[in-house]
Write a protein that holds these residues in place. Structure first.
Motif, PDB file in Angstrom:
ATOM      1  N   VAL A 142      -0.602 -59.699 -60.088  1.00 19.13           N
ATOM      2  CA  VAL A 142      -0.711 -60.865 -60.960  1.00 19.13           C
ATOM      3  C   VAL A 142      -0.610 -62.164 -60.177  1.00 19.13           C
ATOM      4  O   VAL A 142      -0.998 -63.222 -60.670  1.00 19.13           O
TER       5      VAL A 142
ATOM      6  N   ALA B  12       5.956 -62.172 -69.348  1.00 20.26           N
ATOM      7  CA  ALA B  12       4.548 -61.764 -69.323  1.00 20.26           C
ATOM      8  C   ALA B  12       3.618 -62.964 -69.212  1.00 20.26           C
ATOM      9  O   ALA B  12       2.634 -62.936 -68.465  1.00 20.26           O
TER      10      ALA B  12
ATOM     11  N   GLY C  49       3.962 -63.364 -65.221  1.00 22.43           N
ATOM     12  CA  GLY C  49       2.824 -62.449 -65.296  1.00 22.43           C
ATOM     13  C   GLY C  49       1.497 -63.135 -65.479  1.00 22.43           C
ATOM     14  O   GLY C  49       0.446 -62.470 -65.545  1.00 22.43           O
TER      15      GLY C  49
ATOM     16  N   MET D 226      -0.206 -59.701 -67.999  1.00 24.58           N
ATOM     17  CA  MET D 226       0.667 -58.592 -68.357  1.00 24.58           C
ATOM     18  C   MET D 226       1.000 -58.704 -69.842  1.00 24.58           C
ATOM     19  O   MET D 226       0.811 -59.759 -70.451  1.00 24.58           O
TER      20      MET D 226
ATOM     21  N   VAL E 275       7.678 -55.211 -69.040  1.00 23.75           N
ATOM     22  CA  VAL E 275       6.266 -55.609 -69.103  1.00 23.75           C
ATOM     23  C   VAL E 275       5.376 -54.423 -68.724  1.00 23.75           C
ATOM     24  O   VAL E 275       5.791 -53.524 -67.991  1.00 23.75           O
TER      25      VAL E 275
ATOM     26  N   GLU F  68       1.630 -53.605 -67.023  1.00 24.45           N
ATOM     27  CA  GLU F  68       0.570 -54.202 -66.213  1.00 24.45           C
ATOM     28  C   GLU F  68      -0.806 -53.954 -66.818  1.00 24.45           C
ATOM     29  O   GLU F  68      -1.009 -53.001 -67.558  1.00 24.45           O
TER      30      GLU F  68
END
Length: 287
Positions: free
Chosen positions: A23, A76, A80, A84, A249, A251
């Motif tokens: 990410v 996220a 992320g 995510m 989280v 992926e």
């Protein structure tokens, strides 16, 4: 090549043809309009020391409190980079593994509830713990953020980033009054996921208590001639009900390709294995 920055530079230079980007790197490559494929990824989890009776983490209310203390949405979307998704259970994007809404306790961010559970568990002032991080898989920023969130509810948490050898020692020999920050990769057979990470001989995660009856459920799923979603989910529900691991989280794998590169195996096997017959280059990409 262990260093992702080096892999990215080689990919952009054309020296390698396929790149599974984290990410941290994926947003840059998305802006450059490389071809890519997206698929379900793994789940990032905290693995508590729950097998040792003197560990606060052996108490399910403490594990629930930790789960309520984590702002998954913020992680996220922030760290992320929106690539995510929040995870309140293992593999929420996998229809075979994922439990329907209402069949598990969805611990959405609620610091007040976390503090209440800690008090009920006998820790009104919190306690001290550590998170030992598998840095080859888990971004340090995730654990730094989670440690801060835990501190906000009274759990003083040391974010630890050991070298690979030390982390492997924790993973295979055990750890005390602490958690491991691990990533559970996605495999096409959900039974293989459970047997890979939670073998019955406890050679992996020996400080993690398995739920009562878990292996009966898992063995029933393994004995099915075909993958049976109901039997798979029964085993995963046992993990969810016990808060055996604390997911935060999920992926979304983004595999980037240079123009003219193909690898259906990268999708089929999620880059766990290299299958040469699936990988090929168009003539222009071979130069």
């Amino acid at each position: 090549m262990a260093e992702e920055t080096v892999r990215r530079l080689l990919f952009e230079r054309g020296d390698i043809h396929m790149f599974n980007a984290s990410v941290q790197v994926a947003p840059e490559l998305l802006k450059k309009n490389y071809n890519y494929a997206t698929d379900i990824g793994g789940t990032l989890v905290l693995v508590p020391d729950s097998a040792n009776a003197d560990s606060p983490l052996a108490n399910i209310k403490v594990r629930q409190a930790i789960s309520y203390a984590i702002d998954r949405e913020a992680i996220a979307q922030g760290i992320g980079a929106g690539l995510m998704s929040p995870a309140y259970q293992l593999y929420p994007g996998n229809p075979i593994c994922a439990l329907p809404e209402g069949q598990y306790l969805k611990t959405e961010y609620n610091p007040a509830k976390a503090k209440q559970l800690l008090a009920e568990a006998g820790y009104p002032n919190g306690f001290k713990t550590s998170i030992h991080t598998f840095i080859q898989v888990v971004n340090r920023d995730f654990i730094t953020a989670i440690s801060k969130m835990l501190a906000d509810v009274g759990i003083k948490c040391d974010a630890d980033f050991p070298e690979a050898g030390k982390y492997q020692e924790y993973r295979t020999k055990g750890w005390n009054n602490s958690m491991l920050a691990h990533g559970l990769m996605y495999l096409s057979n959900p039974n293989a996921i459970a047997t890979w990470y939670l073998p019955q001989n406890n050679i992996t995660f020996p400080s993690l208590k398995r739920p009562d009856g878990f292996y009966d459920l898992l063995n029933a799923s393994l004995a099915s001639p075909k993958v049976d979603p109901a039997k798979v989910q029964a085993a995963y529900k046992a993990l969810a009900d016990d808060f055996t691991m604390i997911p935060y989280v999920e992926e979304r794998v983004r595999v980037f390709y240079v123009k003219g590169a193909h690898d259906d195996g990268g999708q089929k096997f999620h880059l766990s294995f290299f299958v040469p017959e699936f990988a090929w280059l168009e003539p222009e990409a071979r130069k």
